[in-house]
Design a protein around this motif. Structure first.
Motif, short mmCIF file in Angstrom:
data_model
loop_
_atom_site.label_atom_id
_atom_site.label_comp_id
_atom_site.label_asym_id
_atom_site.label_seq_id
_atom_site.Cartn_x
_atom_site.Cartn_y
_atom_site.Cartn_z
N VAL A 159 0.83 -1.21 0.00
CA VAL A 159 0.00 0.00 0.00
C VAL A 159 0.86 1.25 0.00
O VAL A 159 0.57 2.23 -0.68
N GLY A 160 1.98 1.22 0.72
CA GLY A 160 2.79 2.44 0.87
C GLY A 160 3.45 2.92 -0.40
O GLY A 160 3.79 4.10 -0.53
N VAL A 161 3.67 2.04 -1.36
CA VAL A 161 4.35 2.41 -2.60
C VAL A 161 3.44 2.23 -3.81
O VAL A 161 3.92 2.17 -4.95
N ARG A 162 2.16 2.16 -3.60
CA ARG A 162 1.23 1.93 -4.69
C ARG A 162 1.29 3.06 -5.71
O ARG A 162 1.37 2.82 -6.93
N ASP A 163 1.27 4.30 -5.26
CA ASP A 163 1.27 5.45 -6.19
C ASP A 163 2.56 5.50 -6.99
O ASP A 163 2.53 5.75 -8.21
N SER A 164 3.68 5.25 -6.33
CA SER A 164 4.97 5.30 -7.04
C SER A 164 5.04 4.20 -8.09
O SER A 164 5.52 4.43 -9.22
N VAL A 165 4.56 3.02 -7.75
CA VAL A 165 4.60 1.92 -8.71
C VAL A 165 3.64 2.19 -9.87
O VAL A 165 3.95 1.89 -11.03
N ASP A 166 2.47 2.76 -9.57
CA ASP A 166 1.54 3.08 -10.66
C ASP A 166 2.15 4.08 -11.63
O ASP A 166 2.00 3.97 -12.86
N ALA A 167 2.86 5.10 -11.07
CA ALA A 167 3.52 6.08 -11.94
C ALA A 167 4.61 5.42 -12.78
O ALA A 167 4.75 5.71 -13.99
N LEU A 168 5.35 4.49 -12.15
CA LEU A 168 6.40 3.77 -12.88
C LEU A 168 5.79 2.95 -14.02
O LEU A 168 6.30 2.97 -15.16
N LEU A 169 4.70 2.25 -13.73
CA LEU A 169 4.06 1.44 -14.75
C LEU A 169 3.50 2.30 -15.89
O LEU A 169 3.50 1.89 -17.06
#
Length: 447
Positions: A93-103
């Motif tokens: 949950v804590g890195v969901r936004d960063s991973v979505d931006a990366l994807l």
């Protein structure tokens, strides 16, 4: 006090289990999150490597036009899709936004690379050159690397935090367990000391009870021996009294009956047979003589019951043969005897005789038997006697409240240091057996 200490030990153990369970769950959760973070980092690295490989094969295909690079490019693009899907499902949950931006950057990168490869396949060289020269692909690659590095760094910080948390949990658990164990050991030592003291007290009490039991057993043995001697004395007195009565009956009553018979015989010779009343007088004298004869026979039976003359004159085996033969003649029962000589003194032989006599009497009174077997034999230093019948039998559990004759048998045998057994059940007859120690053979060899 011991109960209180025991309760405290149990509570300490329970608290230790609770603390250990809480610490285990917390540590296990930290390990799970750390493992997830490591998997996400590996997935990110795999994704970035796949993007880098796809970009490399894309450039090679654009420069050479070799279809082998095209096939490799398609494979790397497929790997990117697979890695992206797996990363999307595993991310925390804590890195969901960063991973979505990366994807999102990866998808844009895939789109640009796909367009350039399509233009090369269509022969539009100027088109893909224009896209490459624009620098959009390099900018996306830089964003992908920067975003991936950011997520990896964040996960590394979480891993360090999980490691610190795990170490703290282990340290707390270690200290708690050590304290609880020391407390439990102290309680166990106190319980042990109290248990040892209690066992010592119980051992002293047990020793006192054992001494009292031994003393009581000695007293019982002494009283039992006294009762046995008293019983033997009473039996001897009883037999002496029977012998005295038998002698008096034989000497006094026998003399009177014999004298009366002689007087009757004299009177019969002096009756005037020619008189009218002579026949009646002779009949009355004959009747009187028969009564006197019956009295003599009754006297003999009474004397024989009081003290069997065959036992003292002929021995045990002939006495038992006479007893069983008379019983068979009087009752009509079939009596089978298997009698062997045994080495028994006067008192023990009389005991065996009375036992068989009482058993035969019980058979005629209660057993309703048709066949009786009497056995007498020697085995080692022990003489055995057994009386069996095929009568109705009885419940041996009611023996204590049954006939006094059986109790008398047991009493007689035990006074001679023997043993007796009674085996019976309803409908299966009765077997009475006894064992008596044989006496040493006399020096003159007479039994």
């Amino acid at each position: 006090m011991r109960k209180i200490l025991t309760v405290l030990v149990f509570l300490t153990c329970a608290a230790l289990l609770v603390i250990n369970e809480i610490n285990f769950r917390a540590t296990n959760l930290a390990f799970d999150e750390a493992a997830t973070a490591r998997r996400v980092n590996l997935q990110l690295q795999s994704l970035m490597l796949a993007v880098s490989d796809a970009e490399s094969t894309q450039r090679s295909y654009l420069l050479t036009g070799d279809e082998r690079y095209q096939a490799d490019f398609i494979q790397h693009m497929s790997d990117i899709d697979t890695q992206s899907a797996q990363l999307s499902t595993r991310v925390q949950v804590g890195v969901r936004d960063s991973v979505d931006a990366l994807l999102a950057h990866v998808r844009d990168k895939q789109k640009i690379m796909g367009e350039t490869v399509a233009m090369q396949m269509a022969g539009d060289v100027q088109g893909w050159q224009r896209i490459v020269q624009s620098g959009a692909g390099r900018e996306l690659m830089r964003k992908i690397q920067a975003q991936g590095a950011h997520v990896i760094a964040f996960n590394n910080l979480r891993l360090k935090r999980f490691d610190v948390q795990a170490r703290q949990s282990l340290q707390i658990a270690r200290l708690a367990m050590a304290g609880m164990l020391l407390f439990a050991v102290g309680m166990i030592i106190l319980i042990w000391r109290q248990t040892v003291a209690k066992e010592r007290r119980e051992a002293r009490v047990q020793q006192m009870l054992e001494a009292e039991r031994i003393q009581l057993e000695k007293t019982v043995e002494q009283r039992t021996e006294s009762l046995r001697r008293l019983a033997a004395h009473l039996q001897l007195v009883r037999e002496d009294e029977r012998a005295r009565l038998a002698r008096e009956l034989h000497d006094e009553l026998g003399a009177l009956l014999t004298t009366a018979k002689l007087d009757v015989a004299r009177l019969r010779t002096k009756v005037d047979k020619s008189s009218a009343s002579a026949q009646d007088t002779l009949e009355r004298l004959a009747h009187l003589a028969q009564i006197l004869s019956d009295g003599v026979a009754l006297k003999r039976r009474i004397i024989e019951d009081l003290t069997p003359s065959a036992l003292s004159n002929l021995g045990l085996v002939p006495a038992l043969e006479n007893l069983t033969r008379d019983h068979a003649g009087n009752t009509g029962m079939a009596v089978v005897t298997r009698l062997e000589p045994v080495q028994l003194g006067k008192d023990k032989a009389l005991t065996v005789y009375r036992l068989v006599q009482e058993a035969l009497t019980n058979c005629s009174k209660y057993a309703r038997a048709s066949r009786i077997t009497v056995d007498l034999w020697a085995e080692g230093d022990t003489a055995h006697v057994r009386v069996c019948d095929d009568g109705c039998g009885f419940d041996t559990s009611q023996l204590a409240t049954g006939s006094h004759g059986l109790a008398g048998m047991q009493y007689r045998v035990e006074t001679q240091r023997g043993s007796i057994q009674v085996e019976s059940s309803p409908g299966n007859g009765t077997t009475i057996s006894a064992q008596l120690p044989q006496d040493p053979a006399p020096e003159n060899g007479v039994t």
